[in-house]
Design an enzyme around this catalytic site. Structure first.
Site, short mmCIF file in Angstrom:
data_model
loop_
_atom_site.label_atom_id
_atom_site.label_comp_id
_atom_site.label_asym_id
_atom_site.label_seq_id
_atom_site.Cartn_x
_atom_site.Cartn_y
_atom_site.Cartn_z
N CYS A 249 -35.94 -37.04 52.93
CA CYS A 249 -35.47 -36.40 54.16
C CYS A 249 -36.60 -35.76 54.95
CB CYS A 249 -34.42 -35.34 53.83
SG CYS A 249 -32.94 -35.97 53.02
N HIS B 80 -25.11 -38.42 53.80
CA HIS B 80 -26.14 -39.36 54.25
C HIS B 80 -26.34 -40.46 53.22
CE1 HIS B 80 -28.63 -36.79 57.35
NE2 HIS B 80 -27.66 -37.45 57.92
#
Length: 303
Positions: A297, A195
């Site tokens: 996150c 990511h």
């Protein structure tokens, strides 16, 4: 503009005023780590996970509650209940993203994550209560795990899309269109990265935290850094591994970061943040970080 050319992107981005929208969210939501566990599917392409380690669900839940209390000092924070059948559900920013009046639902790579997008309570909160229009990117071509895969500068209306197994060019283009962005830079993540929000963060449009080792092409982080210079914190691979890049600014003067990430910073980097008007505000999240993600996150922003 959607481009892979970092020089062209930088030239265009430098012409943009920070007037696209608010630099920080007006609220945020979390999802509790009920029945906290490690998802084997997610570990297949997340090098930050180690399935051999033991996890403590009660400790993860306590750290998550403390995270919500800390973030509530910056802005209103909601927390939806977790689902033990969706062990990665505590990272909702991969599945849901917002813009004023719009809820985006992301297209996830792993089936264990895809079930999170079906939650009627989260979707109903936005569509039924807030009256947001739902844009379901699962109906669009491509794969994109939203603000996990794509880091957005909301002030300028630009984005940085890390391509890899969890985001492709078509998915990034769908997100670009859904948010009505001015420009998106596409780039390949380095092998082993999953990511973009682990290797970089744009803080309220004013500063950049970036780990060059997380990019396949060194010209990309150099161009991004040039846009935000001199307010740039460049991370070493070890600092990246400690999740120092997985941070967020939810208000004008604080950078929310995990305790491990904050402890990895050196004084010169703290001075750079201070020069941009930010004070690191750490929260212990070592139990949650065993799941391969950290503070950023966990936070789904509400615009």
């Amino acid at each position: 503009m959607i481009t892979r050319d970092p020089a062209a992107f930088l030239a265009f981005a430098r012409t943009l005023a920070p007037d696209f929208g608010p630099a920080c969210a007006r609220a945020a939501f979390l999802v509790a780590p009920e029945g906290f566990a490690l998802a084997a599917e997610s570990a297949s392409d997340n090098a930050y996970m180690d399935l051999s380690v033991a996890v403590d669900p009660a400790r993860a839940l306590a750290q998550h509650r403390a995270l919500q209390a800390a973030l509530a000092q910056d802005l209103p924070v909601l927390c939806f209940p977790g689902d033990p059948a969706a062990p990665d559900g505590l990272f909702p920013n991969n599945v849901f993203a917002t813009a004023p009046g719009r809820l985006l639902v992301g297209r996830m790579r792993h089936p264990v994550r895809q079930r999170e997008a079906e939650r009627p309570d989260i979707r109903g909160f936005f569509t039924g209560l807030l009256g947001y229009r739902e844009i379901d990117l699962r109906q669009s071509p491509g794969l994109c795990e939203l603000t996990g895969s794509v880091v957005i500068d909301r002030a300028r209306g630009i984005a940085f899309a890390g391509l890899g197994e969890r985001c492709d060019e078509a998915g990034a283009a769908a997100l670009h269109a859904a948010l009505g962005l001015r420009a998106t830079l596409l780039f390949e993540l380095a092998p082993g990265e999953y990511h973009a929000n682990v290797v970089m963060s744009v803080l309220a449009g004013r500063a950049l935290v970036i780990a060059p080792s997380g990019f396949a092409d060194p010209a990309v982080p150099a161009a991004i850094a040039a846009l935000y210079a001199p307010a740039v914190v460049e991370l070493t691979p070890a600092q990246k591994q400690a999740f120092a890049g997985n941070c967020i600014a939810l208000c004008a003067g604080r950078v929310r970061i995990s305790q491990a990430g904050a402890e990895a910073l050196v004084q010169a980097q703290r001075d750079t943040l201070a020069g941009a008007g930010f004070v690191p505000a750490p929260v212990p999240l070592d139990e949650i970080e065993k799941a391969g993600g950290s503070l950023r996150c966990c936070v789904a922003e509400i615009y």
